[in-house]
Structure formats: C-alpha cells, structure tokens
Design a protein around this motif. Structure first.
Motif, PDB file in Angstrom:
ATOM      1  N   ALA A  49       0.819  -1.215   0.000  1.00 51.33           N
ATOM      2  CA  ALA A  49       0.000   0.000   0.000  1.00 51.33           C
ATOM      3  C   ALA A  49       0.851   1.264   0.000  1.00 51.33           C
ATOM      4  N   TYR A  50       2.142   1.132   0.304  1.00 52.11           N
ATOM      5  CA  TYR A  50       3.050   2.288   0.300  1.00 52.11           C
ATOM      6  C   TYR A  50       3.668   2.538  -1.083  1.00 52.11           C
ATOM      7  N   THR A  51       3.261   1.805  -2.087  1.00 54.66           N
ATOM      8  CA  THR A  51       3.931   1.869  -3.389  1.00 54.66           C
ATOM      9  C   THR A  51       3.915   3.267  -3.998  1.00 54.66           C
ATOM     10  N   THR A  52       2.811   3.980  -3.888  1.00 56.39           N
ATOM     11  CA  THR A  52       2.756   5.342  -4.431  1.00 56.39           C
ATOM     12  C   THR A  52       3.799   6.231  -3.762  1.00 56.39           C
ATOM     13  N   LEU A  53       3.851   6.188  -2.444  1.00 55.66           N
ATOM     14  CA  LEU A  53       4.824   6.996  -1.706  1.00 55.66           C
ATOM     15  C   LEU A  53       6.240   6.572  -2.068  1.00 55.66           C
ATOM     16  N   GLY A  54       6.421   5.254  -2.244  1.00 53.55           N
ATOM     17  CA  GLY A  54       7.735   4.769  -2.634  1.00 53.55           C
ATOM     18  C   GLY A  54       8.148   5.255  -4.003  1.00 53.55           C
ATOM     19  N   SER A  55       7.206   5.356  -4.931  1.00 53.59           N
ATOM     20  CA  SER A  55       7.553   5.834  -6.269  1.00 53.59           C
ATOM     21  C   SER A  55       7.866   7.327  -6.269  1.00 53.59           C
ATOM     22  N   ILE A  56       7.255   8.081  -5.362  1.00 54.07           N
ATOM     23  CA  ILE A  56       7.605   9.509  -5.220  1.00 54.07           C
ATOM     24  C   ILE A  56       9.052   9.635  -4.740  1.00 54.07           C
ATOM     25  N   ALA A  57       9.393   8.840  -3.700  1.00 50.31           N
ATOM     26  CA  ALA A  57      10.767   8.854  -3.197  1.00 50.31           C
ATOM     27  C   ALA A  57      11.737   8.365  -4.272  1.00 50.31           C
ATOM     28  N   MET A  58      11.336   7.329  -5.009  1.00 50.28           N
ATOM     29  CA  MET A  58      12.181   6.768  -6.068  1.00 50.28           C
ATOM     30  C   MET A  58      12.476   7.808  -7.141  1.00 50.28           C
ATOM     31  N   GLN A  59      11.466   8.562  -7.543  1.00 54.49           N
ATOM     32  CA  GLN A  59      11.677   9.579  -8.578  1.00 54.49           C
ATOM     33  C   GLN A  59      12.600  10.683  -8.084  1.00 54.49           C
ATOM     34  N   GLY A  60      12.504  11.030  -6.816  1.00 54.38           N
ATOM     35  CA  GLY A  60      13.423  12.023  -6.258  1.00 54.38           C
ATOM     36  C   GLY A  60      14.859  11.546  -6.315  1.00 54.38           C
ATOM     37  N   VAL A  61      15.072  10.270  -5.985  1.00 56.82           N
ATOM     38  CA  VAL A  61      16.421   9.704  -6.045  1.00 56.82           C
ATOM     39  C   VAL A  61      16.921   9.678  -7.483  1.00 56.82           C
ATOM     40  N   ARG A  62      16.065   9.305  -8.423  1.00 58.20           N
ATOM     41  CA  ARG A  62      16.488   9.268  -9.829  1.00 58.20           C
ATOM     42  C   ARG A  62      16.868  10.668 -10.316  1.00 58.20           C
ATOM     43  N   ASN A  63      16.114  11.663  -9.886  1.00 59.74           N
ATOM     44  CA  ASN A  63      16.441  13.033 -10.307  1.00 59.74           C
ATOM     45  C   ASN A  63      17.749  13.531  -9.707  1.00 59.74           C
ATOM     46  N   SER A  64      18.193  12.912  -8.622  1.00 57.22           N
ATOM     47  CA  SER A  64      19.476  13.317  -8.031  1.00 57.22           C
ATOM     48  C   SER A  64      20.663  12.751  -8.803  1.00 57.22           C
ATOM     49  N   GLU A  65      20.394  11.748  -9.657  1.00 59.46           N
ATOM     50  CA  GLU A  65      21.422  11.141 -10.509  1.00 59.46           C
ATOM     51  C   GLU A  65      22.641  10.672  -9.711  1.00 59.46           C
ATOM     52  N   VAL A  66      22.395  10.100  -8.548  1.00 59.46           N
ATOM     53  CA  VAL A  66      23.495   9.648  -7.693  1.00 59.46           C
ATOM     54  C   VAL A  66      24.151   8.386  -8.252  1.00 59.46           C
ATOM     55  N   ARG A  67      25.395   8.184  -7.858  1.00 58.01           N
ATOM     56  CA  ARG A  67      26.153   6.998  -8.240  1.00 58.01           C
ATOM     57  C   ARG A  67      26.650   6.289  -6.987  1.00 58.01           C
ATOM     58  N   ILE A  68      27.014   5.035  -7.162  1.00 60.97           N
ATOM     59  CA  ILE A  68      27.504   4.246  -6.036  1.00 60.97           C
ATOM     60  C   ILE A  68      28.647   4.968  -5.334  1.00 60.97           C
ATOM     61  N   SER A 113      24.830  15.306  -3.613  1.00 55.25           N
ATOM     62  CA  SER A 113      23.425  15.635  -3.886  1.00 55.25           C
ATOM     63  C   SER A 113      22.723  15.936  -2.572  1.00 55.25           C
ATOM     64  N   VAL A 114      21.722  16.801  -2.657  1.00 55.83           N
ATOM     65  CA  VAL A 114      20.848  17.085  -1.518  1.00 55.83           C
ATOM     66  C   VAL A 114      19.414  16.863  -1.985  1.00 55.83           C
ATOM     67  N   ILE A 115      18.688  16.011  -1.270  1.00 57.50           N
ATOM     68  CA  ILE A 115      17.282  15.753  -1.597  1.00 57.50           C
ATOM     69  C   ILE A 115      16.425  16.322  -0.475  1.00 57.50           C
ATOM     70  N   ILE A 116      15.538  17.251  -0.830  1.00 58.85           N
ATOM     71  CA  ILE A 116      14.691  17.909   0.167  1.00 58.85           C
ATOM     72  C   ILE A 116      13.314  17.258   0.155  1.00 58.85           C
ATOM     73  N   THR A 117      12.969  16.601   1.251  1.00 64.98           N
ATOM     74  CA  THR A 117      11.651  15.962   1.381  1.00 64.98           C
ATOM     75  C   THR A 117      10.868  16.586   2.532  1.00 64.98           C
ATOM     76  N   ALA A 118      11.185  17.818   2.846  1.00 64.71           N
ATOM     77  CA  ALA A 118      10.515  18.533   3.935  1.00 64.71           C
ATOM     78  C   ALA A 118       9.255  19.230   3.424  1.00 64.71           C
ATOM     79  N   ALA A 119       8.397  19.637   4.342  1.00 62.49           N
ATOM     80  CA  ALA A 119       7.198  20.407   4.016  1.00 62.49           C
ATOM     81  C   ALA A 119       7.150  21.615   4.940  1.00 62.49           C
TER      82      ALA A 119
END
Length: 646
Positions: free
Chosen positions: A92-111, A182-188
């Motif tokens: 049931a958390y899949t939608t929230l997980g995909s939001i977080a996933m897209q944020g990580v993808r946009n950060s273009e981080v590497r190992i 990278s800095v990912i902002i997930t604050a409100a």
C-alpha cells in the motif's frame, strides 16, 4: 480560495450573472471528494488486454483512482503486480515509494556518493532506504530528533537535528569537507531554510532535488558560485499528469524513457521483495476502515500520538453490492415518467439534475456514476431512490422509462444504443456521437426501435431568449442572416476532449450547439456548408479545428456564419449573436441580454441575475415529447453528421 479559481468565479458572475455563478459554485462545493492516492488489494474484474485477471494481487496509485473505498476502478497503466512475498499492507506504500524513487532518480546519484536528505518524514525515510540500496552514503536532517534516530536505525549512516548548531560542520566532516554530491529535500514548510541549508552544504556543481514543498526563495549567490543544479521532482515519475499515458494506456518506449511512474512502482516493490526496504518502523498505526476517523484524529492532532505511516484495512470477505438504496420506492402513478441518470459530474449535477428536480410528472429512480461516492452523494442530494456504479442496472429497471446520459463523449453513443435496445427513451448530452461509425450504428438501432424517443442536449434552441426571437420572426417573409461568435475557453493540451477515443475534439463536442441554434431559427434544412480553419505551424490539427469559421446556406435562402475561437480576450462575452431580417436587427449576448432594433427604434432586455440557456426547458420538452410521441432524431442526426464530415 485560490486566486485563479476566485477569478474564474468573478468572471462567470460578470458575464453570466451572480445566480449562475452561485449555482456553479454550489454544485462543486456539494460534491464530495474521495480521499486517498495509494492502495493495494485484489483484482475483482479486469478488461481484456490489460494483462491482469481476477485474483491478482496489485498496487495502484493516483489521486483520481486510488481512493479509500472497498472497490476502485483503475487504469491498467497505474497498476502493478505485487510480488508473492510482499504483504499487501506494505504494498500500500507503493505510491509513496515511487515519489521517493523519482526524487532519487532526479538526483542522478552513483555508487559511493554522499547524499543529504533534508526532512525525515514518511517519504524522507523511504528516500534514505532507497539511497542505501543504491550504494550511497546518507546523512539525514530533520527538525525532529526522534526521526533522525529512526532513520539511523534503518541504516542511515549519520544525521543531526536541524536545530543542532554544528549541523553544517557535521555534513562537511561526513563528506571529507567536500560537501554533499546531492541534496534531496523531502521537507514540508513555507520556510526557505531547507533551500538555504542545501546551498551551504552542497559541493560545487552538486545537484539539489526538491521532492517536498518549501519556500522557494533560492539563495542565488550560493547556487551561482557553486553552479548548483536545482531540480523539482514531479510526483511519481514520467507519465504523471499525461492523460495519454495514465488513462489511454500509451506507454513510453523503455529505450527512450527508462523509468516511468509505473516502472518506479515496480522498482519499489522489487526492493520490498528483496527486503531492502523496511516498513516496520514506518507503519506506526493500522485501523479497520470503520475506525478510519481515529486515523484522521491522529493526523489532525486531536489524538496526541506520534505517527508516520497509517494503514487502513478493508474486509475483503464481506459481500459487496454496487446498488445502494437511498429511499424506498413508491408505486408508480399513471402518466409518471421514471428517470434514470447516468453521470454525476459538475455539469450533470449543478445543471441537469437541478433542472430535473423542478419538472413535474417525473420520478427520479436510479442514478449511476463511475465513482461510488459521487453516485451516492448526487442520488441523496437530488432525491433518487437508489445509486449504483453499474448503469446496466438502470437499463433493466422496469420503473425507468427514460435515461439522461451525461458522461464523457465516448460513452454517449454506446449507452444511447443500449437504451434504445432496452426500449428506453433517452436524453443525451451533446455530442450524439464522435465518429461516423457510431452515428450510423445509432441510425440502424433507431430504425429497429422506432418507439424510443431520442433527444440531444442542444439547449440553446429552448432558451427563453431564443423563443422570444422565434416569436418576433414568426411572420417574416424573407430569409435570415445570422452571425454567431463564440469566444471559447482555452483548454490544456492534455484535456480529455482532445483524445480521439474519449472526446473526439471540441469541433465535434461544441460546434453542434451553434449549428443547431441557427438551423432552429431558420426553420429550414441546411443546403450547403463550408469550414475554414486557422492554419499555422504553431497549431496542431485539433487546435486549428477549434479556431473555425463555418458558413451555412439553408434551403429557404437564409445564411449563417459561426465564428468559433479560442484566440480572443477571455474577458469578453462568450457568445454573441446578430440576426438580420426585414428591417430588423437582433443582438444576443450570452443569452442574458437581448437588443432589438426595428424601424429606427431600439429596446434592450437584460437579466442581471443569471444566464438562461434553456437547460430546464429542454428537459421539459423531452418529457413532453415522450408523452406526445414526438421524436426529432433525424434532426439531431443531421446536425451531428455535419461536425463529423470535415
């Protein structure tokens, strides 16, 4: 109220009168909005070609579809299978997980890169775990020290509360004094502090990704000197807000768009399956749906408990009925016409149902809409006996003599056909059909079922002003000349009306109104017609079609020109008509004001409170036509055919 919405209300009040604006606003405010946008459950039914079957365990998303309800109807593109070893409560958390996933993808981080996550709420904690699964080193910051500790227990490398005076120094130490990759902002928050902090702790040429909602005063000097790239992450990923993708099912080729919103959902579920994401400490509460009010009391602070994720549970074993009895029906009286309504959108409720309720001699029996909450709410508000999400129940109901159809365009012709085959009369909002094949199908069905009265919602011929004009012209000997200018609202490119299978086009959807009006006033069949569309490299075919001049010649010698456009100043009147005949000129503005000039004298009539476009009068006429056996089907077909042959 949002300023843009308030402006629209003011514009409607100015052009169409305060009562018209009030009725429109009241209709929208009375409509309940379903809650939720992230769900998981079991497939009950599936259309062919979706790739799903009854019994499949799935997760789905979208504020228009993933609602807190026993049953949801979801496009296949927003649905994914849940791996066998993943609990549906976690899925049931899949939608929230995909939001977080897209944020990580946009950060273009590497190992091996270092990432700072600012805001360790629900999405922030998921972001931390996705980054760790991607091989990154993660530092977390939150105003709540408890959430920092929770994140550390989930594998976060280091962190600090925002109020800690040495937080920036801690980040520098964590990154070997280079600053974060990278800095990912997930604050409100409305504060710009997260962006200020991100600029100070990021390395040169780093990337800052905004997933949450914060004050947008970007510190230019910091971002400029470090050449920091700033990205706002869009929801679940590519495909979001694209009607072609989400509703029409047109996927993006994986070779060009590797990670769509659906593939992000699948990737999150895969991480859950591999036990790389732990939701045990995130799911702080569970409630059965009949105790959902407790969940909202916690969220609103009425119950003082710390929370992160709250899961609502449904009883999948209970019997579900897609028909809800609102009130017990009474025996049908002689001459009474039973009405079934299909559709409960804003126009259907605030205009058609509000008009139906005022008509004598009708019985409002059943109402069907795709959404259960919309169906029940409208049925209760307007006094129907029952509500359903299956319009076929209306077709089988012997107490229903006629259907009123106010769905999206693509369903008009199929439902009209089924209604005639069920020996029901039917009133359908325009257009009658969106293709020549549909129109020919309806003609064939009508020949087979001639007893069914069919009426299309060409309401302007029934407007009080139109009847006044018709009366003024009843003794004319010569032809009419008419000019009808329509200043239509500009719609976004992804509006459903532009989809061939869903809406057809605005040309098909709206031009029929004005053709019918001119034909009605002329009282004559159309002899010939021509279209001229605006052509320019900046306009696609559908945009060209909505900027059209149409000319018509009638068999009695009358002529008409219709100018339909989306190019003019939206502040001007929407509809303006001039009619010329035998030393007379009549001007109509928005069916609210009429100016008559005859033999050197001019009189002006204006309704200051409302615009009357004939919606109640057309439904009155429909009821009378049923009682008297009057069917204008061929008239509606002629008008519709003109818009389909371009």
């Amino acid at each position: 109220m949002k300023p843009d919405i308030f402006k629209k209300v003011v514009d409607v009040a100015r052009k169409q009168g305060p009562l018209t604006a009030y009725q429109a606003v009241k209709g929208r405010l009375n409509k309940p909005e379903p809650l939720g946008y992230s769900c998981a459950g079991i497939v009950m039914e599936a259309s062919e070609g979706t790739g799903f079957k009854p019994g499949d365990r799935v997760a789905w998303q979208g504020s228009l579809y993933a609602h807190h309800s026993d049953v949801d109807f979801i496009p296949s593109q927003l649905t994914v299978r849940v791996p066998d070893n993943v609990d549906l409560k976690d899925a049931a958390y899949t939608t929230l997980g995909s939001i977080a996933m897209q944020g990580v993808r946009n950060s273009e981080v590497r190992i091996g890169e270092t990432v700072v996550v600012i805001g360790l709420g629900l999405i922030g904690l998921l972001t931390v775990q996705i980054l760790k699964a991607a091989g990154c080193r993660v530092f977390g910051i939150d105003i709540d020290e408890n959430k920092v500790e929770i994140a550390k227990s989930m594998g976060m490398d280091a962190g600090a509360p925002r109020k800690h005076p040495g937080v920036e120094e801690q980040v520098l130490a964590f990154t070997d004094r280079n600053g974060a990759d990278s800095v990912i902002i997930t604050a409100a928050t409305t504060s710009p502090d997260p962006l200020d902090l991100a600029g100070r702790i990021a390395r040169k040429r780093a990337r800052v990704v905004l997933v949450g909602v914060v004050g947008m005063e970007i510190p230019r000097d910091e971002f400029y000197l470090k050449e920091i790239e700033f990205v706002i992450s869009c929801s679940y990923g590519p495909g979001r807000y694209d009607n072609e993708y989400e509703e029409m099912g047109h996927d993006y080729p994986i070779g060009y768009v590797r990670w769509t919103e659906r593939r992000n959902m699948e990737a999150f579920l895969d991480l859950l399956s591999q036990k790389k994401i732990d939701l045990e400490k995130i799911s702080t509460h569970e409630f059965p749906i009949n105790e959902a009010s407790k969940a909202y009391d916690i969220v609103q602070g009425n119950i003082n408990e710390n929370y992160l994720g709250i899961v609502l549970l449904y009883d999948r074993k209970k019997d579900l009925e897609n028909k809800v009895i609102i009130k017990k029906g009474v025996p049908k009286t002689k001459g009474e016409i039973g009405i079934g309504m299909v559709g409960a959108g804003a126009f259907a409720t605030s205009v058609l149902l509000a008009s139906l309720k005022k008509i004598q001699g009708v019985r409002l029996v059943g109402l069907s809409a795709a959404s259960g909450i919309s169906s029940r709410s409208a049925a209760e508000t307007y006094g129907f006996e029952y509500a359903t999400t299956d319009y076929k129940k209306l077709l089988k109901d012997k107490n229903i003599d006629a259907l009123v159809v106010a769905t999206r365009n693509s369903l008009h012709a199929p439902i009209v056909k089924e209604a005639m085959e069920s020996d029901k009369h039917v009133f359908v909002e325009k257009p009658l059909a969106i293709s020549m094949e549909e129109l020919e199908m309806l003609e064939k069905t009508h020949r087979e079922h001639p007893g069914s009265i069919v009426q299309v919602g060409f309401n302007r011929r029934y407007a009080p002003i139109t009847n006044n004009v018709k009366h003024l012209l009843k003794n004319r000997q010569g032809p009419l000349m008419m000019m009808y200018r329509v200043n239509a609202e500009h719609l976004p490119d992804n509006h459903w009306v532009y989809e061939d299978r869903e809406g057809g086009s605005r040309f098909i959807t709206e031009l029929c109104h004005f053709i019918d009006f001119c034909k009605f006033l002329a009282g004559s069949e159309i002899k010939e017609h021509h279209f001229f569309t605006v052509e320019h490299p900046s306009l696609n075919r559908k945009r060209s079609l909505e900027n059209t001049i149409m000319s018509m010649r009638f068999k009695d010698g009358s002529t008409a020109a219709i100018v339909y456009n989306t190019m003019a100043d939206p502040g001007t009147s929407k509809e303006y008509i001039e009619i010329y005949s035998e030393n007379s000129m009549i001007k109509i503005t928005d069916f609210r004001m009429m100016e008559i000039s005859q033999n050197g004298n001019t009189k002006t009539y204006k309704d200051r409170l409302r615009t009357e476009k004939g919606h109640k009068e057309e439904l009155d006429e429909f009821v009378n036509n049923i009682k008297n056996g009057v069917d204008l089907f061929d008239d509606w077909v002629e008008t519709t055919r003109i818009t389909l042959v371009k």
